[in-house]
Scaffold this motif. Structure first.
Motif, PDB file in Angstrom:
ATOM      1  N   VAL A 155       0.863  -1.180   0.000  1.00 26.93           N
ATOM      2  CA  VAL A 155       0.000   0.000   0.000  1.00 26.93           C
ATOM      3  C   VAL A 155       0.903   1.234   0.000  1.00 26.93           C
ATOM      4  CG1 VAL A 155      -1.784   1.281   1.216  1.00 26.93           C
ATOM      5  CG2 VAL A 155      -1.801  -1.224   1.265  1.00 26.93           C
ATOM      6  N   PHE A 156       0.868   2.009  -1.082  1.00 25.62           N
ATOM      7  CA  PHE A 156       1.697   3.207  -1.170  1.00 25.62           C
ATOM      8  C   PHE A 156       1.330   4.149  -0.013  1.00 25.62           C
ATOM      9  CE2 PHE A 156       2.967   7.348  -2.704  1.00 25.62           C
ATOM     10  CZ  PHE A 156       4.162   7.088  -3.361  1.00 25.62           C
ATOM     11  N   PRO A 157       2.323   4.820   0.646  1.00 25.69           N
ATOM     12  CA  PRO A 157       3.685   4.981   0.167  1.00 25.69           C
ATOM     13  C   PRO A 157       4.759   4.203   0.925  1.00 25.69           C
ATOM     14  CG  PRO A 157       3.174   6.752   1.668  1.00 25.69           C
ATOM     15  CD  PRO A 157       1.964   5.856   1.633  1.00 25.69           C
ATOM     16  N   TYR A 158       4.452   3.536   2.021  1.00 27.95           N
ATOM     17  CA  TYR A 158       5.513   3.020   2.878  1.00 27.95           C
ATOM     18  C   TYR A 158       5.656   1.507   2.781  1.00 27.95           C
ATOM     19  CZ  TYR A 158       5.070   7.699   4.751  1.00 27.95           C
ATOM     20  OH  TYR A 158       5.006   9.062   4.869  1.00 27.95           O
ATOM     21  N   PRO A 159       6.895   1.017   2.644  1.00 21.45           N
ATOM     22  CA  PRO A 159       7.135  -0.421   2.501  1.00 21.45           C
ATOM     23  C   PRO A 159       6.604  -1.241   3.664  1.00 21.45           C
ATOM     24  CG  PRO A 159       9.109   0.827   1.942  1.00 21.45           C
ATOM     25  CD  PRO A 159       8.124   1.806   2.523  1.00 21.45           C
ATOM     26  N   ARG A 160       6.533  -0.644   4.867  1.00 22.25           N
ATOM     27  CA  ARG A 160       6.108  -1.422   6.028  1.00 22.25           C
ATOM     28  C   ARG A 160       4.615  -1.719   6.010  1.00 22.25           C
ATOM     29  NH1 ARG A 160      10.561  -3.153   9.283  1.00 22.25           N
ATOM     30  NH2 ARG A 160      12.246  -1.696   8.856  1.00 22.25           N
ATOM     31  N   ASP A 161       3.862  -0.950   5.243  1.00 19.64           N
ATOM     32  CA  ASP A 161       2.412  -1.110   5.245  1.00 19.64           C
ATOM     33  C   ASP A 161       1.981  -2.157   4.224  1.00 19.64           C
ATOM     34  OD1 ASP A 161       2.358   0.863   7.116  1.00 19.64           O
ATOM     35  OD2 ASP A 161       1.938   2.462   5.689  1.00 19.64           O
ATOM     36  N   CYS A 162       2.286  -3.430   4.507  1.00 21.76           N
ATOM     37  CA  CYS A 162       1.854  -4.488   3.608  1.00 21.76           C
ATOM     38  C   CYS A 162       1.457  -5.690   4.448  1.00 21.76           C
ATOM     39  CB  CYS A 162       2.941  -4.867   2.611  1.00 21.76           C
ATOM     40  SG  CYS A 162       4.497  -5.380   3.342  1.00 21.76           S
ATOM     41  N   ASN A 163       0.619  -6.536   3.879  1.00 19.54           N
ATOM     42  CA  ASN A 163       0.098  -7.677   4.620  1.00 19.54           C
ATOM     43  C   ASN A 163       0.111  -8.908   3.724  1.00 19.54           C
ATOM     44  OD1 ASN A 163      -1.131  -9.213   6.597  1.00 19.54           O
ATOM     45  ND2 ASN A 163      -3.195  -8.678   5.919  1.00 19.54           N
ATOM     46  N   GLY A 220      17.982   2.219  -1.790  1.00 17.97           N
ATOM     47  CA  GLY A 220      16.597   2.585  -1.548  1.00 17.97           C
ATOM     48  C   GLY A 220      16.111   2.062  -0.203  1.00 17.97           C
ATOM     49  N   ASN A 221      14.803   2.037  -0.046  1.00 18.92           N
ATOM     50  CA  ASN A 221      14.162   1.518   1.172  1.00 18.92           C
ATOM     51  C   ASN A 221      14.562   2.264   2.441  1.00 18.92           C
ATOM     52  OD1 ASN A 221      12.522  -0.397  -0.022  1.00 18.92           O
ATOM     53  ND2 ASN A 221      14.007  -2.055   0.170  1.00 18.92           N
ATOM     54  N   TRP A 222      14.584   3.594   2.353  1.00 16.48           N
ATOM     55  CA  TRP A 222      14.840   4.391   3.554  1.00 16.48           C
ATOM     56  C   TRP A 222      13.565   4.448   4.386  1.00 16.48           C
ATOM     57  CZ3 TRP A 222      19.721   4.942   4.391  1.00 16.48           C
ATOM     58  CH2 TRP A 222      20.605   5.005   3.304  1.00 16.48           C
ATOM     59  N   ILE A 223      13.667   4.078   5.636  1.00 19.38           N
ATOM     60  CA  ILE A 223      12.507   4.021   6.512  1.00 19.38           C
ATOM     61  C   ILE A 223      11.878   5.411   6.650  1.00 19.38           C
ATOM     62  CG2 ILE A 223      11.754   3.609   8.885  1.00 19.38           C
ATOM     63  CD1 ILE A 223      13.766   1.362   9.033  1.00 19.38           C
ATOM     64  N   GLY A 224      10.553   5.454   6.503  1.00 17.04           N
ATOM     65  CA  GLY A 224       9.826   6.709   6.616  1.00 17.04           C
ATOM     66  C   GLY A 224       9.709   7.479   5.320  1.00 17.04           C
ATOM     67  N   GLU A 225      10.307   6.954   4.238  1.00 10.62           N
ATOM     68  CA  GLU A 225      10.245   7.635   2.946  1.00 10.62           C
ATOM     69  C   GLU A 225       9.457   6.797   1.951  1.00 10.62           C
ATOM     70  OE1 GLU A 225      13.914   8.990   1.348  1.00 10.62           O
ATOM     71  OE2 GLU A 225      14.699   9.690   3.277  1.00 10.62           O
ATOM     72  N   ALA A 226       8.779   7.462   1.030  1.00  7.58           N
ATOM     73  CA  ALA A 226       8.096   6.782  -0.058  1.00  7.58           C
ATOM     74  C   ALA A 226       9.105   6.468  -1.159  1.00  7.58           C
ATOM     75  CB  ALA A 226       6.988   7.682  -0.615  1.00  7.58           C
ATOM     76  N   PRO A 227       8.856   5.431  -1.945  1.00  6.16           N
ATOM     77  CA  PRO A 227       9.818   5.074  -2.995  1.00  6.16           C
ATOM     78  C   PRO A 227       9.910   6.090  -4.120  1.00  6.16           C
ATOM     79  CG  PRO A 227       7.869   3.674  -3.091  1.00  6.16           C
ATOM     80  CD  PRO A 227       7.773   4.452  -1.822  1.00  6.16           C
TER      81      PRO A 227
END
Length: 263
Positions: A155-163, A220-227
């Motif tokens: 779920v855009f924008p953060y990599p952590r928000d996935c299930n 890439g994949n900086w925590i707190g940043e969108a891709p």
């Protein structure tokens, strides 16, 4: 004034410097921004070669190239296809090119046959996706597409928000392979593939494993940043691209993809 021939040589040098089966993928996620990777790769490569003297000392005539030209093109084209078609659309997506230095660092790590990200000192500067597979495969993309398949759980924008669903020893949400692929500023990639024997993968010994390592720069994949930034394609390209846009991506003035191969 330099002739076109010598100008081409300079550009070229600049480019090259800069069946059942099972698959598993692995990705490295950054924690804090580091320094520019270009100065670090060479030193890290020297350290890694020192730890793997068998690879460094192997005569060139006996060394197999770390990836075929067809696989290189397939991986690169697939990345750019994915990057060009992100949703929501990206305003600053940069066209990705092949980087020989990254490929050499990937080769050294793939040769170690270690199912983990590394080496640690290099990961401060580079992003990394890993994939391993048993059995035969028809296309290198069978090891790459699982990274993209994470998009269904992202779920855009953060990599952590996935299930994601985790049918194979998954230890938590995983979308960071996909987000590294589409990280707008990660505009260089270099990969290597190696067949590893008796490779330990999460506690199990795989008698024969095909191991793919792809390194990315900038990381890439900086925590707190969108891709990437959302907006009309190419509406927020870095000034260095001079307004050049192709297929929804900020495009360099010279298409140097295939220059990286001939060195």
């Amino acid at each position: 004034m330099k002739s076109g021939y010598f100008l081409f040589l300079e550009l070229l040098l600049l480019c090259v410097s800069g069946g059942s089966s099972a698959w598993i993928v692995r990705n490295d996620t950054g924690l804090a921004r580091g320094v520019n990777a270009s100065a670090a790769i060479s030193g890290a490569q020297t350290q890694l070669n020192a730890s793997l003297p068998g690879l460094a000392n192997l005569p060139k005539s006996r060394k197999k190239r770390y990836i075929s030209q067809n696989d290189m093109i397939a991986i690169l084209d697939y990345h750019n296809k994915v990057r060009a078609n992100v949703f929501p659309p990206a305003a600053n997506m940069e066209y990705m090119v092949w980087d020989e230095s990254l490929a050499r660092s990937a080769e050294a790590w793939a040769a170690a046959c270690i199912w983990d990200h590394g080496p640690p000192y290099l990961l401060r500067y580079l992003g990394q996706n890993l994939s391993v597979r048993t059995g035969n495969y028809r296309s290198i993309l069978q090891l790459v597409k699982p990274w993209y398949d994470e998009v269904k759980d992202y779920v855009f924008p953060y990599p952590r928000d996935c299930n994601p669903r985790c049918p194979m020893r998954c230890y938590g949400p995983m979308c960071t392979h996909y987000t590294q692929m589409v990280w707008a500023t990660s505009n260089r990639v270099g990969c290597a593939i190696n067949v590893c024997y008796n490779m330990v993968v999460w506690g199990s010994v795989w008698r024969e494993a095909t191991y793919l390592v792809c390194n990315y720069s900038p990381k890439g994949n900086w925590i707190g940043e969108a891709p990437y930034k959302v907006g009309a394609p190419c509406s927020a390209c870095p000034p260095s691209y001079g307004g050049s846009c192709s297929n929804n991506m900020c495009f360099p003035g010279i298409n140097s993809n295939f220059m990286y191969w001939f060195k």
